[in-house]
Write a protein that holds these residues in place. Structure first.
Motif, PDB file in Angstrom:
ATOM      1  N   ILE A  71       1.310  -1.090   0.306  1.00  0.00           N
ATOM      2  CA  ILE A  71       0.163   0.039   0.368  1.00  0.00           C
ATOM      3  C   ILE A  71       0.804   1.567   0.221  1.00  0.00           C
ATOM      4  CG2 ILE A  71       0.086   0.236   2.050  1.00  0.00           C
ATOM      5  CD1 ILE A  71      -2.847   1.572   2.333  1.00  0.00           C
ATOM      6  N   SER A  72       0.260   2.147  -0.890  1.00  0.00           N
ATOM      7  CA  SER A  72       1.599   3.639  -1.100  1.00  0.00           C
ATOM      8  C   SER A  72       1.157   4.010   0.723  1.00  0.00           C
ATOM      9  CB  SER A  72       0.989   4.425  -1.970  1.00  0.00           C
ATOM     10  OG  SER A  72      -0.624   4.580  -2.332  1.00  0.00           O
ATOM     11  N   GLN A  73       1.810   5.563   0.783  1.00  0.00           N
ATOM     12  CA  GLN A  73       1.322   6.653   1.995  1.00  0.00           C
ATOM     13  C   GLN A  73       1.113   6.957   1.235  1.00  0.00           C
ATOM     14  OE1 GLN A  73       5.098   8.571   2.654  1.00  0.00           O
ATOM     15  NE2 GLN A  73       4.249   9.317   5.121  1.00  0.00           N
ATOM     16  N   ASP A  74       0.138   7.448   0.332  1.00  0.00           N
ATOM     17  CA  ASP A  74      -1.322   8.385   0.100  1.00  0.00           C
ATOM     18  C   ASP A  74      -2.195   7.442   0.377  1.00  0.00           C
ATOM     19  OD1 ASP A  74       0.567  10.803  -0.763  1.00  0.00           O
ATOM     20  OD2 ASP A  74       0.597  10.129  -2.894  1.00  0.00           O
ATOM     21  N   GLU A  75      -2.708   5.720   0.019  1.00  0.00           N
ATOM     22  CA  GLU A  75      -3.395   5.061   0.381  1.00  0.00           C
ATOM     23  C   GLU A  75      -3.509   4.929   1.911  1.00  0.00           C
ATOM     24  OE1 GLU A  75      -3.625   2.546  -3.796  1.00  0.00           O
ATOM     25  OE2 GLU A  75      -2.108   2.195  -2.307  1.00  0.00           O
ATOM     26  N   ALA A  76      -2.597   4.661   2.065  1.00  0.00           N
ATOM     27  CA  ALA A  76      -2.179   4.772   3.810  1.00  0.00           C
ATOM     28  C   ALA A  76      -3.027   5.380   4.576  1.00  0.00           C
ATOM     29  CB  ALA A  76      -1.378   4.057   4.723  1.00  0.00           C
ATOM     30  N   LEU A  77      -3.017   6.699   3.615  1.00  0.00           N
ATOM     31  CA  LEU A  77      -2.553   8.217   4.770  1.00  0.00           C
ATOM     32  C   LEU A  77      -4.810   8.693   4.482  1.00  0.00           C
ATOM     33  CD1 LEU A  77       0.120  10.172   4.763  1.00  0.00           C
ATOM     34  CD2 LEU A  77      -1.098   9.619   7.377  1.00  0.00           C
ATOM     35  N   ARG A  78      -5.573   8.341   3.300  1.00  0.00           N
ATOM     36  CA  ARG A  78      -6.759   8.459   2.716  1.00  0.00           C
ATOM     37  C   ARG A  78      -8.100   8.243   3.997  1.00  0.00           C
ATOM     38  NH1 ARG A  78      -7.649   5.265  -2.044  1.00  0.00           N
ATOM     39  NH2 ARG A  78      -5.778   6.167  -2.629  1.00  0.00           N
ATOM     40  N   ASN A  79      -7.703   6.866   4.182  1.00  0.00           N
ATOM     41  CA  ASN A  79      -8.356   7.261   5.189  1.00  0.00           C
ATOM     42  C   ASN A  79      -8.157   7.671   7.054  1.00  0.00           C
ATOM     43  OD1 ASN A  79     -10.865   6.750   3.438  1.00  0.00           O
ATOM     44  ND2 ASN A  79      -9.955   4.332   3.610  1.00  0.00           N
ATOM     45  N   ALA A  80      -7.149   8.010   7.327  1.00  0.00           N
ATOM     46  CA  ALA A  80      -6.957   8.312   8.288  1.00  0.00           C
ATOM     47  C   ALA A  80      -7.562   9.436   9.060  1.00  0.00           C
ATOM     48  CB  ALA A  80      -5.369   8.979   8.758  1.00  0.00           C
ATOM     49  N   PRO A  81      -8.576   9.360  10.163  1.00  0.00           N
ATOM     50  CA  PRO A  81      -9.063  10.092  11.218  1.00  0.00           C
ATOM     51  C   PRO A  81      -8.783  11.797  11.192  1.00  0.00           C
ATOM     52  CG  PRO A  81      -8.660   8.687  12.501  1.00  0.00           C
ATOM     53  CD  PRO A  81      -8.230   7.815  10.895  1.00  0.00           C
ATOM     54  N   ASP A  82      -7.536  11.704  11.502  1.00  0.00           N
ATOM     55  CA  ASP A  82      -6.122  12.956  11.260  1.00  0.00           C
ATOM     56  C   ASP A  82      -4.828  12.694  11.277  1.00  0.00           C
ATOM     57  OD1 ASP A  82      -6.169  15.171  12.352  1.00  0.00           O
ATOM     58  OD2 ASP A  82      -6.235  15.082  14.123  1.00  0.00           O
ATOM     59  N   LYS A  83      -4.852  14.092  10.491  1.00  0.00           N
ATOM     60  CA  LYS A  83      -2.964  13.654  10.124  1.00  0.00           C
ATOM     61  C   LYS A  83      -1.999  14.883   9.756  1.00  0.00           C
ATOM     62  CE  LYS A  83      -4.787  13.561   5.360  1.00  0.00           C
ATOM     63  NZ  LYS A  83      -5.893  12.847   3.991  1.00  0.00           N
ATOM     64  N   ASP A  84      -1.081  14.563   9.147  1.00  0.00           N
ATOM     65  CA  ASP A  84      -0.138  15.890   9.393  1.00  0.00           C
ATOM     66  C   ASP A  84       0.516  15.497   7.799  1.00  0.00           C
ATOM     67  OD1 ASP A  84       1.049  18.509   9.505  1.00  0.00           O
ATOM     68  OD2 ASP A  84       1.912  17.694  11.860  1.00  0.00           O
ATOM     69  N   SER A  85      -0.141  16.101   6.670  1.00  0.00           N
ATOM     70  CA  SER A  85       1.078  15.798   5.623  1.00  0.00           C
ATOM     71  C   SER A  85       1.033  14.808   5.470  1.00  0.00           C
ATOM     72  CB  SER A  85       2.272  17.220   5.288  1.00  0.00           C
ATOM     73  OG  SER A  85       2.764  16.028   6.425  1.00  0.00           O
ATOM     74  N   ASP A  86       2.670  14.040   5.544  1.00  0.00           N
ATOM     75  CA  ASP A  86       2.616  12.909   5.821  1.00  0.00           C
ATOM     76  C   ASP A  86       2.740  11.413   6.643  1.00  0.00           C
ATOM     77  OD1 ASP A  86       3.870  13.412   3.447  1.00  0.00           O
ATOM     78  OD2 ASP A  86       6.245  13.819   4.326  1.00  0.00           O
ATOM     79  N   TYR A  87       1.866  11.774   7.878  1.00  0.00           N
ATOM     80  CA  TYR A  87       1.569  11.445   9.233  1.00  0.00           C
ATOM     81  C   TYR A  87       0.295  11.008   9.698  1.00  0.00           C
ATOM     82  CZ  TYR A  87       6.692  12.187   9.010  1.00  0.00           C
ATOM     83  OH  TYR A  87       8.813  12.167   8.333  1.00  0.00           O
ATOM     84  N   PHE A  88       0.778   9.909  10.407  1.00  0.00           N
ATOM     85  CA  PHE A  88      -0.978  10.163  11.187  1.00  0.00           C
ATOM     86  C   PHE A  88      -0.310  10.857  13.171  1.00  0.00           C
ATOM     87  CE2 PHE A  88      -0.851   5.825   8.876  1.00  0.00           C
ATOM     88  CZ  PHE A  88      -2.064   5.424   8.808  1.00  0.00           C
ATOM     89  N   LYS A  89      -1.801  11.472  13.060  1.00  0.00           N
ATOM     90  CA  LYS A  89      -1.819  12.149  13.831  1.00  0.00           C
ATOM     91  C   LYS A  89      -2.633  11.718  15.409  1.00  0.00           C
ATOM     92  CE  LYS A  89      -1.526  16.541  14.166  1.00  0.00           C
ATOM     93  NZ  LYS A  89      -2.677  18.038  13.966  1.00  0.00           N
ATOM     94  N   VAL A  90      -1.846  11.323  16.447  1.00  0.00           N
ATOM     95  CA  VAL A  90      -2.724  10.351  17.391  1.00  0.00           C
ATOM     96  C   VAL A  90      -3.139  11.676  18.530  1.00  0.00           C
ATOM     97  CG1 VAL A  90      -2.046   8.252  16.580  1.00  0.00           C
ATOM     98  CG2 VAL A  90      -0.742   9.565  18.424  1.00  0.00           C
ATOM     99  N   PRO A  91      -3.864  10.711  19.436  1.00  0.00           N
ATOM    100  CA  PRO A  91      -3.920  11.927  20.876  1.00  0.00           C
ATOM    101  C   PRO A  91      -2.721  11.718  21.261  1.00  0.00           C
ATOM    102  CG  PRO A  91      -5.565  10.235  20.571  1.00  0.00           C
ATOM    103  CD  PRO A  91      -4.798   9.750  19.500  1.00  0.00           C
ATOM    104  N   LYS A  92      -2.724  12.818  22.413  1.00  0.00           N
ATOM    105  CA  LYS A  92      -1.575  12.698  23.788  1.00  0.00           C
ATOM    106  C   LYS A  92      -1.623  11.415  24.479  1.00  0.00           C
ATOM    107  CE  LYS A  92       1.115  15.984  25.181  1.00  0.00           C
ATOM    108  NZ  LYS A  92       1.505  17.541  25.937  1.00  0.00           N
ATOM    109  N   VAL A  93      -0.798  10.319  25.498  1.00  0.00           N
ATOM    110  CA  VAL A  93      -0.878   9.050  25.508  1.00  0.00           C
ATOM    111  C   VAL A  93      -0.207   9.638  26.701  1.00  0.00           C
ATOM    112  CG1 VAL A  93      -0.887   6.162  26.178  1.00  0.00           C
ATOM    113  CG2 VAL A  93      -1.165   8.084  24.100  1.00  0.00           C
TER     114      VAL A  93
END
Length: 96
Positions: A71-93
Motif C-alpha cells: 500500500i502506498s503512503q497516500d493510500e494509507a493516509l487516505r482514510n486516517a481520521p487525523d493526519k499531518d501531511s505525511d504522518y498519522f496524528k494520534v491523541p497524546k497518551v
C-alpha cells in the motif's frame, strides 16, 4: 502443602489481586485442589517415559522474508481520521 491466609495474601499481592471474605475462602479451596491434583500427578508411574520436548513432530514452514510495498503512503493516509501531511496524528497518551 497447606494453603492458608498468609499464602493467599502473598500470592494475591504478587498478582496485584485482592480477596476478601468468601472470595478468599473460595480461592483457598481452589488452590488446595490444584495442589492436591499436582500431588496426584506425582503418583503416576513415568518409568521409561521419555521427556516431552515438543508437543508435535511437525516443523514450521517458513516463507522468504521479502520486502513488498502493498500500500502506498497516500493510500494509507487516505482514510486516517487525523493526519499531518505525511504522518498519522494520534491523541497524546502520556502527560508530563
Amino acid at each position: 502443602m497447606e494453603v492458608n491466609d498468609e499464602l493467599v495474601d502473598k500470592i494475591a499481592a504478587l498478582a496485584k489481586l485482592e480477596f476478601k471474605g468468601e472470595e478468599k475462602e473460595a480461592i483457598k479451596g481452589d488452590m488446595q485442589r490444584i495442589l492436591n491434583f499436582i500431588d496426584k500427578l506425582g503418583e503416576v508411574d513415568t518409568e521409561g517415559v521419555e521427556p516431552l520436548v515438543y508437543m508435535t513432530d511437525e516443523t514450521l514452514k517458513l516463507r522468504a522474508d521479502e520486502v513488498d510495498q502493498e500500500i502506498s503512503q497516500d493510500e494509507a493516509l487516505r482514510n486516517a481520521p487525523d493526519k499531518d501531511s505525511d504522518y498519522f496524528k494520534v491523541p497524546k497518551v502520556l502527560k508530563k
